[in-house]
Design an enzyme around this catalytic site. Structure first.
Site, PDB file in Angstrom:
ATOM      1  CB  CYS A 106      -0.925   0.002   1.214  1.00 22.28           C
ATOM      2  SG  CYS A 106      -2.061   1.414   1.219  1.00 22.28           S
ATOM      3  CB  CYS A 109      -2.102   4.838   4.166  1.00 18.45           C
ATOM      4  SG  CYS A 109      -3.453   3.998   3.303  1.00 18.45           S
ATOM      5  CB  SER A 110      -0.369   0.772   6.383  1.00 17.18           C
ATOM      6  OG  SER A 110      -1.155   1.402   7.385  1.00 17.18           O
ATOM      7  CB  CYS A 111      -5.131  -0.058   2.535  1.00 18.14           C
ATOM      8  SG  CYS A 111      -5.801   1.613   2.607  1.00 18.14           S
TER       9      CYS A 111
END
Length: 202
Positions: A106, A109-111
Site C-alpha cells: 500500500c 498508507c497501510s491499507c
C-alpha cells in the site's frame, strides 16, 4: 557491574518489547483491564487474524469450485466463511502460479485486509517497503528469502481504501492428501502478502 541473571524479556524483538512495556505501564496505572486486553489480542490472533486467511487459502487449494469463486468474487467467497468486517469489505484474490508471483503493498498508507490477516506487520507500514516493493520487488523479495527465476513475472498490487488484496500462494509439493486444517497450517501471513511462500510439509 555485570550480573548473571537473565532479563526475561531479552528474547523479544524491539517492537514486542515496547508493546510489552506499554501494556505493563497502562495496566499498573489502572488504564487497561488485563482481561479486556487479552480478549483483544485473542480476537486479532485467533478470530481476525492470519488463521482466517489461511483457512481461505486452504479451501481454495482443496476445492477448485471455491477457488474459481474466490477468483471471480473474493469478497463474497471470503464472506461466505464468516470473515467480514473492518477492511475486508472489498477484496480481490490474486493467485500465484508457475508464471506469476504476486506481491501486495500500500504505497499511500497501510491499507490491509484485517478480516483475513489481522494486524499489519511493522515492515508493511514502513516507507522503505512501500517504496521499494514497487521499484525493486525482486530485491525486496530476496531480502525476505524468496528467490524467483528470471522467467517468473513479479506483479505488484497496490491496496487502497476501496480494494484490498489477498495472495493465494502456490500449493506446496508434498501436500497431497492433507486435510484442510493441515493445509492451513502451511500458510503463513507473509505468503498471503506475497513476501513469503507457503511452508513445505515436514
Amino acid at each position: 557491574m555485570p550480573h548473571d541473571h537473565a532479563d526475561p524479556d531479552n528474547h523479544l524483538d524491539p517492537m514486542e518489547a515496547r508493546v510489552r512495556a506499554l501494556e505493563t505501564i497502562l495496566t499498573r496505572k489502572g488504564l487497561v483491564d488485563p482481561a479486556a486486553m487479552d480478549r483483544i489480542i485473542e480476537v486479532y490472533s485467533e478470530e481476525v487474524g492470519p488463521k482466517n486467511g489461511a483457512q481461505v487459502v486452504a479451501r481454495a487449494w482443496a476445492e477448485p469450485e471455491f477457488a474459481e469463486w474466490l477468483a471471480r468474487d473474493a469478497t463474497a467467497a471470503i464472506g461466505s466463511m464468516g470473515f467480514t468486517g473492518r477492511q475486508g469489505e472489498h477484496m480481490q484474490a490474486v493467485f500465484n502460479t508457475d508464471q506469476v508471483h504476486n506481491l501486495v503493498v500500500c504505497t499511500l498508507c497501510s491499507c490491509y485486509p484485517g478480516a483475513v490477516l489481522g494486524l499489519p506487520p511493522v515492515w508493511y507500514k514502513s516507507p522503505a517497503y512501500r517504496s521499494r516493493a514497487v521499484m525493486e520487488p525482486r530485491a525486496v523479495l530476496s531480502e525476505f528469502g524468496v528467490t524467483l527465476s528470471r522467467e517468473k513475472q513479479v506483479r505488484v498490487w497496490d491496496s487502497t481504501a476501496e480494494l484490498r488484496y489477498l495472495v493465494i500462494p502456490q500449493r506446496p509439493a508434498g501436500s497431497d492428501g492433507l486435510s484442510q486444517a493441515e493445509l492451513a497450517a502451511l500458510v503463513t501471513r507473509d505468503s498471503m502478502i506475497g513476501a513469503g511462500l507457503a511452508q513445505v510439509p515436514a
